[in-house]
Design a protein around this motif. Structure first.
Motif, mmCIF file in Angstrom:
data_model
loop_
_atom_site.group_PDB
_atom_site.id
_atom_site.type_symbol
_atom_site.label_atom_id
_atom_site.label_comp_id
_atom_site.label_asym_id
_atom_site.label_seq_id
_atom_site.Cartn_x
_atom_site.Cartn_y
_atom_site.Cartn_z
ATOM 1 N N PRO A 17 0.803 -1.363 0.036
ATOM 2 C CA PRO A 17 -0.028 0.027 -0.274
ATOM 3 C C PRO A 17 0.743 1.338 -0.003
ATOM 4 O O PRO A 17 1.765 1.295 0.713
ATOM 5 C CB PRO A 17 -0.842 0.106 1.486
ATOM 6 C CG PRO A 17 -0.044 -1.108 2.377
ATOM 7 C CD PRO A 17 0.846 -1.850 1.468
ATOM 8 N N ILE A 18 0.428 2.172 -0.754
ATOM 9 C CA ILE A 18 1.492 3.335 -0.943
ATOM 10 C C ILE A 18 0.595 4.475 -0.187
ATOM 11 O O ILE A 18 -0.544 4.653 0.058
ATOM 12 C CB ILE A 18 1.372 3.889 -2.400
ATOM 13 C CG1 ILE A 18 2.057 2.853 -3.330
ATOM 14 C CG2 ILE A 18 2.289 5.113 -2.736
ATOM 15 C CD1 ILE A 18 3.475 2.509 -2.891
ATOM 16 N N PRO A 241 -1.303 10.496 -3.282
ATOM 17 C CA PRO A 241 -0.374 9.146 -3.028
ATOM 18 C C PRO A 241 1.091 9.671 -3.255
ATOM 19 O O PRO A 241 1.350 10.702 -4.013
ATOM 20 C CB PRO A 241 -0.675 8.147 -4.075
ATOM 21 C CG PRO A 241 -2.185 8.528 -4.519
ATOM 22 C CD PRO A 241 -2.341 9.979 -4.165
ATOM 23 N N ASP A 242 1.879 8.928 -2.597
ATOM 24 C CA ASP A 242 3.546 9.709 -2.578
ATOM 25 C C ASP A 242 3.793 8.978 -3.815
ATOM 26 O O ASP A 242 4.329 7.610 -3.999
ATOM 27 C CB ASP A 242 4.151 8.955 -1.320
ATOM 28 C CG ASP A 242 5.425 9.677 -1.142
ATOM 29 O OD1 ASP A 242 6.274 9.775 -2.224
ATOM 30 O OD2 ASP A 242 5.937 10.006 -0.150
ATOM 31 N N ARG A 243 4.378 9.558 -4.994
ATOM 32 C CA ARG A 243 4.823 9.433 -6.077
ATOM 33 C C ARG A 243 6.573 8.706 -5.945
ATOM 34 O O ARG A 243 7.051 7.771 -6.597
ATOM 35 C CB ARG A 243 4.815 10.180 -7.254
ATOM 36 C CG ARG A 243 5.576 11.471 -7.018
ATOM 37 C CD ARG A 243 5.163 12.782 -8.055
ATOM 38 N NE ARG A 243 5.836 13.876 -7.464
ATOM 39 C CZ ARG A 243 6.920 14.356 -8.192
ATOM 40 N NH1 ARG A 243 7.661 13.813 -9.198
ATOM 41 N NH2 ARG A 243 7.293 15.629 -7.586
ATOM 42 N N LEU A 262 1.312 -2.465 -6.421
ATOM 43 C CA LEU A 262 1.571 -0.949 -5.467
ATOM 44 C C LEU A 262 0.043 -0.446 -5.744
ATOM 45 O O LEU A 262 -0.525 0.213 -6.538
ATOM 46 C CB LEU A 262 2.592 0.001 -6.580
ATOM 47 C CG LEU A 262 3.689 -0.688 -6.549
ATOM 48 C CD1 LEU A 262 4.721 0.334 -7.279
ATOM 49 C CD2 LEU A 262 4.484 -1.081 -5.218
ATOM 50 N N GLU A 263 -0.535 -0.411 -4.353
ATOM 51 C CA GLU A 263 -1.976 -0.298 -4.047
ATOM 52 C C GLU A 263 -2.020 1.254 -3.965
ATOM 53 O O GLU A 263 -1.444 2.040 -3.216
ATOM 54 C CB GLU A 263 -2.441 -1.058 -2.957
ATOM 55 C CG GLU A 263 -3.940 -1.011 -2.882
ATOM 56 C CD GLU A 263 -4.434 -1.917 -1.656
ATOM 57 O OE1 GLU A 263 -5.172 -2.910 -1.881
ATOM 58 O OE2 GLU A 263 -3.771 -2.263 -0.648
ATOM 59 N N PRO A 286 -0.574 -0.124 -15.312
ATOM 60 C CA PRO A 286 -1.190 0.711 -14.347
ATOM 61 C C PRO A 286 -2.924 0.181 -14.324
ATOM 62 O O PRO A 286 -3.298 -0.254 -15.227
ATOM 63 C CB PRO A 286 -1.253 2.088 -14.942
ATOM 64 C CG PRO A 286 -0.209 1.951 -15.886
ATOM 65 C CD PRO A 286 -0.012 0.533 -16.386
ATOM 66 N N THR A 287 -3.263 0.730 -13.325
ATOM 67 C CA THR A 287 -4.864 0.215 -13.334
ATOM 68 C C THR A 287 -5.517 1.331 -12.394
ATOM 69 O O THR A 287 -4.886 2.105 -12.153
ATOM 70 C CB THR A 287 -5.065 -1.246 -12.462
ATOM 71 O OG1 THR A 287 -4.936 -0.902 -10.983
ATOM 72 C CG2 THR A 287 -4.427 -2.194 -12.971
ATOM 73 N N ASN A 288 -6.863 1.159 -12.387
ATOM 74 C CA ASN A 288 -7.715 2.116 -11.597
ATOM 75 C C ASN A 288 -7.159 2.065 -10.089
ATOM 76 O O ASN A 288 -7.426 3.113 -9.214
ATOM 77 C CB ASN A 288 -8.984 1.849 -11.501
ATOM 78 C CG ASN A 288 -9.647 2.349 -13.103
ATOM 79 O OD1 ASN A 288 -8.912 3.082 -13.821
ATOM 80 N ND2 ASN A 288 -10.798 1.787 -13.546
ATOM 81 N N ALA A 289 -6.737 1.084 -9.413
ATOM 82 C CA ALA A 289 -6.624 0.787 -8.223
ATOM 83 C C ALA A 289 -5.094 1.080 -7.655
ATOM 84 O O ALA A 289 -4.566 0.991 -6.566
ATOM 85 C CB ALA A 289 -6.862 -0.517 -7.586
#
Length: 429
Positions: A17-18, A241-243, A262-263, A286-289
């Motif tokens: 989890p990010i 979110p932390d890039r 990476l959520e 990449p996904t939506n989540a």
């Protein structure tokens, strides 16, 4: 003093989890000084820098409640924090507080805008470069502030309030863009910032300020327009979110092999960095989540990168990418264009067997087939995690000393990595 021990050789598999972005949370917290209403921030990471800024804001009279309660809860996890600056009790930011974290200098903008004055200590030097505050002061002067420096302090005054105008940065500055944008929200008239920083954290701050009643357009581009208002209200805002954490873990998977999701993050925050990781041989989906990162056993390809302001390759991921390139199948060139002294991790990576040579602002990394664990020392925040990345692939045991640097910017790093199969632990004392 805590250390982190890593035993290399394990692939990473699972979910990470990010956390909320430190570089977004800090200016958002400082923005609470602009209103006497409550600003509620969700997804605030539990980091040493956040805790230091809590102390600094408290010194100015900000009332702070974590998760609606006074006592700490959920130690080590993202939190919801309520900031209420109903009464500013002190417009002085003293040296003993500012010297511990450069971002605390940013209080000068909101204090000046709301109170008409601020006395803030110069932040001093920095391990990764001089990072002077001249751009901050020139920009505030363009807003109509009277500035003088005396005894190591910046004295800023605007007894009749700040005013509209224009300021063009001679070079991009994220911190100064934050400060001018916050200060201009309460100015008389419209203020325009040219050659503004375009980082996602700047757009996130503008989104929060607009929710508080500000009138800001263009954030995320090089031209920001702020139409001043008489006052701001409270708001509720979720930290993006932390890039940098996202990119760090993507590089860790590329280094070790495996398959990690990476959520709660977005590829749009760091396209340039993910492109480099793809070129190194990882599959990025990449996904939506979130983002799925996979690498088979084919090895790591050498990739040349040069750091640049957003949307370029982030300077805050340069050390981590160098760690990845130490294990590549060839020669990679890494050029640092943002800070003049951000290669201090080179000598520590060399202790693990890396082959790196320096020429000016470019490091040439000759990838090696075998890294070997050793005692190493963190020299700054991002350098510390580059050593962890290298240690994940090194033979034997790597011990990273001075991990208080790491605690400034990475929430529960050992837990997140160990949950995905890494052999990593914190050694206290």
């Amino acid at each position: 003093m805590d250390r982190i021990k890593v035993v290399g050789g394990n692939q990473l598999n699972g979910i990470i989890p990010i956390s909320g972005a430190k570089n977004a949370a800090l200016p958002l917290m400082i923005a609470s000084l602009l209103t006497d209403d409550t600003l509620t921030l969700e997804n605030v990471p539990h980091l040493a820098d956040v805790e230091q800024l809590v102390r600094i804001l408290g010194n100015h009279g900000v009332d702070i409640a974590v998760n609606g309660r006074r006592e700490r809860q959920g130690e080590g996890y993202a939190r919801t924090i309520h900031f209420t600056a109903r009464n500013i009790v002190d417009t002085v930011a003293p040296y003993e507080l500012v010297s511990k974290m450069r971002a605390s200098f940013w209080v000068i903008g909101p204090l000046l805008a709301r109170m008409g004055e601020a006395r803030v200590s110069l932040p001093g030097g920095c391990a990764i470069g001089t990072r002077p505050v001249d751009l901050f002061l020139e920009g505030l002067s363009a807003l109509g502030a009277e500035i003088d420096i005396d005894g190591g302090y910046v004295n800023a005054r605007a007894p009749k309030g700040l005013k509209g105008g224009t300021y063009r940065f001679p070079k991009v500055s994220v911190g100064a863009t934050h400060v001018l944008m916050m200060a201009a929200t309460l100015a008389n008239g419209t203020f325009e910032i040219e050659n503004a920083a375009r980082e996602p954290e700047v757009a996130d701050l503008a989104k929060c300020l607009n929710a508080m009643g500000a009138k800001i357009s263009g954030a995320g581009t090089g031209h920001i327009v702020i139409e001043g208002v008489t006052s701001l209200s409270g708001a509720r805002h979720r930290v993006l979110p932390d890039r940098i954490e996202t990119g760090t873990y993507a590089m860790a998977v590329a280094m070790t092999g495996g398959d990690v999701f990476l959520e709660n993050t977005s590829a749009d925050l760091l396209d340039a960095a993910l492109d480099a990781v793809r070129a190194a041989g990882a599959d990025i989906t990449p996904t939506n989540a979130g983002i799925r990162v996979r690498r088979n056993g084919a090895g790591i390809e050498p990739v040349d990168i040069s750091t640049d302001p957003f949307p370029g390759f982030p300077t805050d991921l340069q050390a981590q990418f160098m760690g990845l390139m130490t294990h590549s199948k060839g020669r990679a060139h890494i050029t640092e264009t943002i800070f003049e002294n951000r290669f201090m991790h080179v000598q520590e990576l060399a202790r693990l067997g890396a082959h790196i040579s320096l020429s000016g602002q470019t490091a040439t990394v000759e990838g090696v087939a075998r890294l070997k664990g050793a005692q190493v020392m963190a020299t700054d925040l991002r350098a510390s995690v580059s050593l962890v990345i290298a240690g994940l692939a090194a033979e034997g045991e790597t011990v990273v000393n001075r991990v208080y640097h790491l605690d400034r910017g990475f929430e529960r790093l050992e837990e997140k990595l160990s949950n995905c199969g890494a052999e990593i632990e914190r050694i206290s004392g």
